[in-house]
Scaffold this motif. Structure first.
Motif, PDB file in Angstrom:
ATOM      1  N   MET A   1      45.621  69.723  56.245  1.00 28.91           N
ATOM      2  CA  MET A   1      46.967  70.219  56.507  1.00 28.91           C
ATOM      3  C   MET A   1      47.000  71.735  56.346  1.00 28.91           C
ATOM      4  O   MET A   1      46.452  72.282  55.401  1.00 28.91           O
ATOM      5  N   GLU A   2      47.643  72.416  57.297  1.00 34.18           N
ATOM      6  CA  GLU A   2      47.766  73.861  57.209  1.00 34.18           C
ATOM      7  C   GLU A   2      48.744  74.246  56.107  1.00 34.18           C
ATOM      8  O   GLU A   2      49.728  73.561  55.867  1.00 34.18           O
ATOM      9  N   CYS A   3      48.450  75.357  55.457  1.00 30.23           N
ATOM     10  CA  CYS A   3      49.332  75.835  54.386  1.00 30.23           C
ATOM     11  C   CYS A   3      50.323  76.871  54.886  1.00 30.23           C
ATOM     12  O   CYS A   3      51.385  77.056  54.309  1.00 30.23           O
ATOM     13  N   LEU A   4      49.963  77.555  55.960  1.00 32.27           N
ATOM     14  CA  LEU A   4      50.841  78.533  56.589  1.00 32.27           C
ATOM     15  C   LEU A   4      51.046  78.139  58.038  1.00 32.27           C
ATOM     16  O   LEU A   4      50.086  77.841  58.746  1.00 32.27           O
ATOM     17  N   THR A   5      52.278  78.135  58.485  1.00 33.63           N
ATOM     18  CA  THR A   5      52.571  77.760  59.867  1.00 33.63           C
ATOM     19  C   THR A   5      53.342  78.871  60.563  1.00 33.63           C
ATOM     20  O   THR A   5      53.905  79.758  59.922  1.00 33.63           O
ATOM     21  N   LEU A   6      53.366  78.793  61.891  1.00 32.85           N
ATOM     22  CA  LEU A   6      54.057  79.785  62.713  1.00 32.85           C
ATOM     23  C   LEU A   6      55.310  79.171  63.321  1.00 32.85           C
ATOM     24  O   LEU A   6      55.254  78.110  63.950  1.00 32.85           O
ATOM     25  N   LYS A   7      56.420  79.828  63.120  1.00 33.20           N
ATOM     26  CA  LYS A   7      57.663  79.442  63.794  1.00 33.20           C
ATOM     27  C   LYS A   7      57.756  80.292  65.057  1.00 33.20           C
ATOM     28  O   LYS A   7      58.139  81.455  65.026  1.00 33.20           O
TER      29      LYS A   7
END
Length: 556
Positions: A1-7
């Motif tokens: 699972m990614e810890c940082l995502t892009l909105k």
């Protein structure tokens, strides 16, 4: 699972994240910034600096709620920077957090005590040339991904978070552990080393949860003489807690990603020896973590709070065996290939960098040099359009080409009525040789400023005003527009001298024709009078016809 995502909807093509990313682990595609997992060190700087909040830390609150519903005792390991973030003691934190359903709350500083004792043992018993602390997961990732030759110097010891959570599970059967702190990297560390830390929350997530449950922290502090490891989240905090120091070593604390990278480069080159290095990627160490930096940036005050809260002796804990807290680090391979020199040069040419002097290295694209940017383009991480000087020059060349080649004269003035730009057509109309003859000078040198002043003061433009410029012996059609947004005045001059000359020639011919018609009429009338008796009514018809001819010519 990614810890940082892009909105995506928030990403506005500003390149601020790549400018602040210490390892340039961001890829741009379709003007959107994507984090490259194989290169990212989870420092969270992209999250901190993003002006549109396009970078978001993955929230694990729901995951923790599921743990609480499982029936197992869930214990919190609370990072020692909590006192700087919340300005309350551990007892106040324990009371509030237990209301959420947790079994207990302990300080991660307990694990930090175990870790610092192992550092003391390494310094005393093992003859290592260089020892780099492994508490900061971002430092570990930096070495694993970008400085693999420094991996032998990284202390093979678990972080305080891992040691503490392992100790909790050892003391409390079937316990689940949740770490709470200011760091996004700890989420990644928990995922990489499964079975030790079951979930990680940031201070932001905890605050939001407490607020949702209407739980208020009681503003009270406490003290504990046996709590020296509370210094850990500050720069030099590890060194401050260590007792047994080997005089063969030079002890230093390095914080901030750039300083860490510089130190690792020195180590790679063999410039450093016999050093014990406390290293943290965040400036100010953990109290400068991404969550605190974005929402609670007060490094001096935070250090003072930590310093007052920490005791002078160690926590009373049982030291586990060396094997129990040992941690193996492996190289994390990067998959991007290095481009050839020819590929780099070809890309530089596409960016308009034909020679070294064209490489401005301005950093506006986020990369330190044009060459670094070219390499990133070759690797599919960047786009040519990210070069702002290139785009500016391209746009200016395009607009200059239009201005140079249109037949109308263009003059751009500032609000002081000083000429800022003039094209070739305007130079020809005003009988000027070069643009430099008038640039920066007042328009009064070449044109009457009256109309310009009227447009500037009244704000209404003048369109298609025809006038004669006696000094230049030319007729022009003048349009003047005031751009309030850019505070500029645009003047368009259309040379209509030939049109006016043609009109004058046509009027001359018309007048000549009228004169001839008048003479013909006069002559015909005399003749008519002489032979009136013979023509009778024909005289009237002739006069009417000639009069109509004259009127027709006059009307033209």
């Amino acid at each position: 699972m990614e810890c940082l995502t892009l909105k995506k909807s928030n990403c506005k093509n500003c390149y601020k994240c790549i400018r602040h990313c210490p390892v340039k682990s961001i890829r741009f595609s379709g003007n959107q910034a994507y984090i490259i997992g194989d290169e990212c060190i989870m420092c969270g700087q992209c999250f901190v600096v993003c002006p549109q909040n396009a970078k978001q830390i993955v929230d694990e609150t729901e995951k923790v709620k599921v743990l609480l519903q499982s029936g197992a005792p869930v214990v919190v390991s609370l990072a020692p920077s909590f006192v700087a973030n919340y300005e309350v003691g551990i007892e106040a934190m324990r009371e509030a957090i237990k209301k959420l359903g947790f079994y207990d709350v302990e300080e991660t500083a307990i694990g930090a005590t175990i870790v610092k004792r192992e550092y003391e043992r390494l310094v005393k018993d093992e003859e290592r040339d260089i020892i780099i602390t492994s508490c900061c997961h971002s430092v570990n990732l930096l070495i694993q991904k970008h400085f693999p030759r420094c991996l032998p110097y990284l202390a093979d010891i678990m972080s305080p978070m891992q040691v503490h959570c392992k100790d909790i599970k050892k003391r409390i059967p079937n316990a689940k552990t949740v770490f709470i702190g200011p760091c996004v990297a700890k989420k990644d560390e928990a995922q990489q080393y499964k079975g030790i830390v079951d979930a990680v929350l940031t201070f932001d997530e905890l605050t939001a949860w407490l607020k949702a449950e209407n739980i208020t922290l009681e503003k009270k502090t406490d003290s504990n003489e046996n709590s020296r490891a509370r210094f850990f989240p500050t720069t030099g905090g590890i060194l401050k807690t260590m007792d047994k120091k080997n005089p063969k070593y030079v002890y230093m604390a390095i914080d901030g990603a750039e300083n860490c990278i510089a130190a690792l480069r020195d180590i790679e080159k063999g410039n450093l020896h016999h050093c014990f290095i406390e290293m943290s990627v965040c400036a100010g160490s953990c109290i400068g973590g991404p969550v605190m930096e974005k929402h609670h940036r007060s490094p001096v005050r935070d250090f003072a709070v930590i310093s007052r809260y920490a005791g002078k002796k160690d926590f009373l804990v049982e030291q586990p065996s060396r094997a129990e807290i040992r941690k193996d680090f492996e190289i994390i391979e990067q998959r991007l290939r290095e481009p050839t020199e020819e590929e780099i040069l070809d890309t530089l040419r596409q960016m308009g960098k034909m020679k070294p002097s064209d490489e401005l290295n301005c950093g506006s694209c986020g990369y330190n040099t044009c060459r670094e940017k070219a390499i990133a383009i070759c690797q599919g991480k960047a786009e040519i359009s990210m070069c702002l000087p290139f785009l500016k020059e391209k746009a200016e060349n395009f607009s200059d080409t239009i201005a140079r080649n249109i037949p109308n004269g263009l003059i751009v003035l500032n609000e002081k009525l000083e000429v800022q730009q003039i094209n070739n057509a305007a130079l020809k109309i005003l009988n000027l040789r070069r643009a430099s003859d008038i640039l920066g000078d007042q328009i009064v040198r070449v044109l009457d400023p009256g109309d310009f002043l009227t447009v500037l003061t009244e704000g209404t433009g003048i369109r298609d005003k025809r006038e004669y410029l006696a000094e230049y012996k030319k007729y022009v059609e003048k349009t003047i527009i005031y751009d309030k947004e850019y505070r500029q005045i645009l003047c368009i001059l259309r040379d209509v001298t030939e049109e006016e000359n043609q009109r004058a020639r046509k009027e001359s011919i018309t007048h000549q024709t009228i004169e001839i018609a008048d003479k013909v009429v006069d002559k015909q009338m005399r003749i008519v009078q002489e032979i009136a008796s013979l023509l009778g009514e024909t005289v009237a018809e002739t006069k009417i016809a000639l009069t109509k001819l004259k009127e027709s010519i006059t009307n033209e």
